[in-house]
Design an enzyme around this catalytic site. Sequence first.
Site, PDB file in Angstrom:
ATOM      1  N   LYS A   4      -7.087  26.255  14.606  1.00  0.00           N
ATOM      2  CA  LYS A   4      -5.975  27.174  14.865  1.00  0.00           C
ATOM      3  C   LYS A   4      -4.619  26.615  14.461  1.00  0.00           C
ATOM      4  O   LYS A   4      -4.311  25.462  14.640  1.00  0.00           O
ATOM      5  CB  LYS A   4      -5.925  27.523  16.367  1.00  0.00           C
ATOM      6  CG  LYS A   4      -7.045  28.444  16.812  1.00  0.00           C
ATOM      7  CD  LYS A   4      -6.895  29.853  16.277  1.00  0.00           C
ATOM      8  CE  LYS A   4      -5.769  30.537  16.901  1.00  0.00           C
ATOM      9  NZ  LYS A   4      -5.944  31.707  17.648  1.00  0.00           N
TER      10      LYS A   4
ATOM     11  N   SER B 226      -4.333  24.654  18.900  1.00  0.00           N
ATOM     12  CA  SER B 226      -5.076  25.069  20.086  1.00  0.00           C
ATOM     13  C   SER B 226      -5.807  23.856  20.654  1.00  0.00           C
ATOM     14  O   SER B 226      -6.248  22.987  19.905  1.00  0.00           O
ATOM     15  CB  SER B 226      -6.081  26.152  19.700  1.00  0.00           C
ATOM     16  OG  SER B 226      -7.144  26.180  20.631  1.00  0.00           O
TER      17      SER B 226
ATOM     18  N   GLU C 192       6.422  33.732  18.748  1.00  0.00           N
ATOM     19  CA  GLU C 192       6.026  34.398  20.007  1.00  0.00           C
ATOM     20  C   GLU C 192       7.020  34.106  21.120  1.00  0.00           C
ATOM     21  O   GLU C 192       7.351  34.979  21.926  1.00  0.00           O
ATOM     22  CB  GLU C 192       4.619  33.961  20.408  1.00  0.00           C
ATOM     23  CG  GLU C 192       3.556  34.484  19.444  1.00  0.00           C
ATOM     24  CD  GLU C 192       2.247  33.738  19.597  1.00  0.00           C
ATOM     25  OE1 GLU C 192       1.741  33.640  20.713  1.00  0.00           O
ATOM     26  OE2 GLU C 192       1.730  33.222  18.589  1.00  0.00           O
TER      27      GLU C 192
END
Length: 475
Positions: free
Chosen positions: A282, A276, A289
């Site tokens: 993160k 991130s 995804e």
Amino acid sequence: MALWGGRFAQGPEESVFALSRSVHFDWRLAPYDLRSSKAHLAILKKSGLIAPKDAEAIAQALNELSTEVASGKFVAIDSDEDVHSALERGLTSKLGAVGGALRAGRSRNDQVTTDLRLFSIDHMLEIARLITALQVALLEKATEYVNDPAPGFTHIQHAQPVSFGHELAKHAHAFARDLDRINDWLSRTSVSSLGAGALAGSSLALEPAFTAKNLGFTATFANSIDAVSDRDYVAEALFVCAMIGNHLSRIGEEWTLWSSQEFAWAKVADAYSTGSSIMPQKKNPDMAELARGKSGRLVGNLMSVLTMLKGLPFAYNRDLQEDKEPLFDSIDTLMLVLPAVTGMIATTDFDRDKMALAAPTGFSLATEIADYLAKKSVPFADAHDAAGKCVAMCDTSGRQLHQLTDAEFLQVHPQLDGGVRDVLTVHGAINSRTTSGGTAPILVAAQIKDALAANTKTEKEIASKRAAFSEMMSA
Ligand code: ARG
């Protein structure tokens, strides 16, 4: 270079040319167009429609052009309408007027669909190869976890414990159907359209079957009007791609869920994760995804072509030019997604202890109580009811099923004795699922072995088809 214009007093308006133009996307058909031109040249020569000397010169120019297209020396320019006109410009710049001789008996209508069939076959075989590699990754990962129990889900609620190898291997079976579909699709796509002309066939002595064989097609069109209009193979290829995308999206969903903090089953390798820009801690499963997200455009491309085709009059209509971009996009998308998902799967580690610990939770062994009673000839509806009562007792008293007392079991059902505890274990439950295709590890291992053998066989078939195709292309 325009392939038409004799009857027009004016050239096209800028906006007309801009809308007509397709060379910025159909240029990738160039190698297939050059190859089908060689096949067309062969029949023109065989039938004496082109003098041997001219045929020789055209053949040489086609070869040169092929090399120049491959190296990027010859490219489309702003004034080219489509790949066919660009390549004819290339030929005539080498040969003068003789460069236009190939147009005899051929229309862009039979030409474009022949090229697109060749393109589709080439690329769907590549996708098939990528799918076999994905299957290997799935089946090898599944092999590592055959003996590891995990909760199995329905409605994303704990349902019954399963072998985690069973859970991973299931995906390979879905992809086996996709491979089957590609093979099946191939038999309907390997049909040559060359010789259909604009729509009515030709008065010249062409031999469509000769040309079909030259291009490695297994069949020739039966009806020239249908041949130039048929884009079933595009829609079907798009369906197959959409289905593959659907299957990939399920993997994406599982990997996303399983790598969440709440599950923490899957540890996705750093090389297949992303970070991130604001939260330094993160580690996101973006590949999973994207595998899930890209399925949207794969379905969209199918819808776009089916909608374009609906109600279209025979034979060629310019609407058909809209077949290419969706097809190219679906193929490109899968070529990007498949290797990334394959790598992600091959490098993911799962937390065996966490999955095993979770396997019996949520009263996932309740079916064992019902089956225990059913084996004692208690009607299943009663057995189910009794097991449900056990769950309710545990739920209110904060216990697991095996922690009920003998008296409590008997109170629920007169035939429910303490012996039921023997089946109230995860391993017992999994090992007892021995109906074919079931989750007992011994069966799962056999399922994986069979799937790997089928995969090897398919891999070989695809390799030989690809070899035959590239031999045809370089002939
Ligand atoms: N670029 C056209 C296509 O992709 C080629 C066929 C053009 N034929 C015609 N009659 N205008 O469909």
